[in-house]
Design a protein around this motif. Structure first.
Motif, mmCIF file in Angstrom:
data_model
loop_
_atom_site.group_PDB
_atom_site.id
_atom_site.type_symbol
_atom_site.label_atom_id
_atom_site.label_comp_id
_atom_site.label_asym_id
_atom_site.label_seq_id
_atom_site.Cartn_x
_atom_site.Cartn_y
_atom_site.Cartn_z
ATOM 1 N N HIS A 145 39.486 32.624 -126.553
ATOM 2 C CA HIS A 145 40.698 32.120 -127.148
ATOM 3 C C HIS A 145 41.948 31.493 -126.160
ATOM 4 O O HIS A 145 42.553 30.803 -126.230
ATOM 5 N N LEU A 146 42.140 32.526 -125.178
ATOM 6 C CA LEU A 146 43.003 32.121 -124.145
ATOM 7 C C LEU A 146 42.530 31.086 -123.293
ATOM 8 O O LEU A 146 43.363 30.178 -122.853
ATOM 9 N N ARG A 149 43.104 27.636 -124.418
ATOM 10 C CA ARG A 149 44.710 27.321 -124.452
ATOM 11 C C ARG A 149 45.098 27.011 -123.194
ATOM 12 O O ARG A 149 46.202 26.534 -122.755
ATOM 13 N N HIS A 151 44.387 28.696 -120.206
ATOM 14 C CA HIS A 151 44.698 29.963 -119.077
ATOM 15 C C HIS A 151 43.455 30.018 -118.115
ATOM 16 O O HIS A 151 42.073 29.949 -118.664
ATOM 17 N N ALA A 241 51.012 34.620 -122.312
ATOM 18 C CA ALA A 241 50.308 34.751 -123.317
ATOM 19 C C ALA A 241 49.711 36.354 -123.451
ATOM 20 O O ALA A 241 49.640 37.006 -122.642
ATOM 21 N N GLU A 303 48.707 32.047 -128.310
ATOM 22 C CA GLU A 303 48.742 30.534 -128.386
ATOM 23 C C GLU A 303 49.680 29.875 -127.491
ATOM 24 O O GLU A 303 49.865 28.820 -127.500
ATOM 25 N N PRO A 305 50.673 28.403 -124.269
ATOM 26 C CA PRO A 305 50.078 27.548 -123.024
ATOM 27 C C PRO A 305 50.445 28.308 -121.859
ATOM 28 O O PRO A 305 51.720 28.706 -121.599
#
Length: 308
Positions: A145-146, A149, A151, A241, A303, A305
């Protein structure tokens, strides 16, 4: 019994400090059962453990079975003492969380033929029933998930790696990083964190380093709370994040809301206690390792960025 005789009996009871021997009472039952279970959870301070305890107790009480519960606090010596106390009480079965890869009490349990179900974690190379979250898969999902975005400099804050669930979450983190082709040099892994204070101190050091992470994956709920304190102390809660493993109280009310990989302690407790009663009722099937799915809940913090 005449009143005078009853009075003399009660005088003797008080003088001798007599108490009913519950174990002796169980010997009179045809099945030899004490209608009790021993439950060892991580810590009663942790909401995750509290939900598991409540579910197991509710299901057991409906079956007229009492539950003796104790906290582990990730202390192997405390674990050994708690299991020894359960065995002295002649409990019919044990539902255990462990802080050890190879607990010393397993031989004593096997010698008595007592069914055991491990929850959340299980010992290494032992054929026993176990019910746990999909720790590796959940950590993989959080890290993915990270990465999605944008990362790349992601820090993992983890518990002690001798704890099986912490190790599985570390492995899931590395699975996602490797699949994305991110060099391990860009991943920072800090372990041996067990409480809020240690997590806050660890993340503070990272945030003040020359190459701070743009995202954090916290490996358990107390670590998440410590991470939140560190981010807010530096005014970075809207810049760095954060995804936490396991939900935390009021996570949806802070700003930003905390994105988490939520476990299902209610289902873990329910499945574990039902497995225990199946064993007590004669189920002799091979031991099973049951994984309870996790759910990623996006609330805002995960979420964010990376900086442009």
């Amino acid at each position: 019994m005449a009143p005078a005789t009853a009075a003399r009996v009660w005088d003797a009871v008080r003088a001798l400090d007599y108490h009913i021997d519950l174990q002796a009472g169980s010997l009179r039952r045809t099945d030899g059962r004490t209608r009790t279970l021993g439950l060892l959870v991580g810590s009663v301070d942790n909401p995750f453990s509290g939900v598991i305890h409540r579910v197991i107790e509710e299901v057991s009480l409906r079956r007229e079975v009492a539950v003796f519960a104790s906290s582990l606090d990730d202390d192997p010596e405390r674990e050994e003492r708690a299991v020894a106390a359960f065995l002295r009480r002649r409990v019919d079965g044990l539902i255990l969380t462990t802080a050890q890869r190879r607990p010393g009490y397993l031989g004593a349990i096997e010698g008595r033929g007592i069914p055991v179900v491990y929850i959340d974690r299980e010992p290494a190379a032992v054929g026993v029933d176990a019910v746990a979250s999909d720790n590796r898969g959940g950590a993989d999902a959080a890290t993915t998930h990270l990465i999605a975005r944008g990362h790349r400099r992601i820090a993992l804050l983890a518990d002690r790696l001798e704890i099986q669930s912490a190790q599985a979450r570390r492995d899931g983190f590395l699975d996602a990083m490797g699949r994305a082709g991110i060099p391990t040099s860009l991943a920072t892994i800090v372990t041996e964190l067990h409480d809020e204070a240690a997590a806050r101190a660890a993340l503070t050091d990272l945030l003040e380093s020359h190459d701070p992470p743009t995202a954090v994956f916290s490996g358990q709920n107390l670590i998440t709370v410590g991470a939140l304190h560190a981010l807010r102390a530096h005014g970075l809660q809207h810049t760095v994040a954060l995804v936490g493993f396991d939900d935390v109280p009021l996570a949806d009310l802070v700003d930003p809301g905390v994105t988490v990989v939520a476990q299902d302690p209610h289902e873990i407790g329910r499945v574990a206690v039902e497995r225990m009663f199946a064993r007590l009722e004669g189920d002799a099937s091979p031991p099973r390792h049951l994984l309870i799915p996790t759910t990623l809940i996006a609330r805002g913090s995960g979420e964010i960025p990376p900086p442009a």
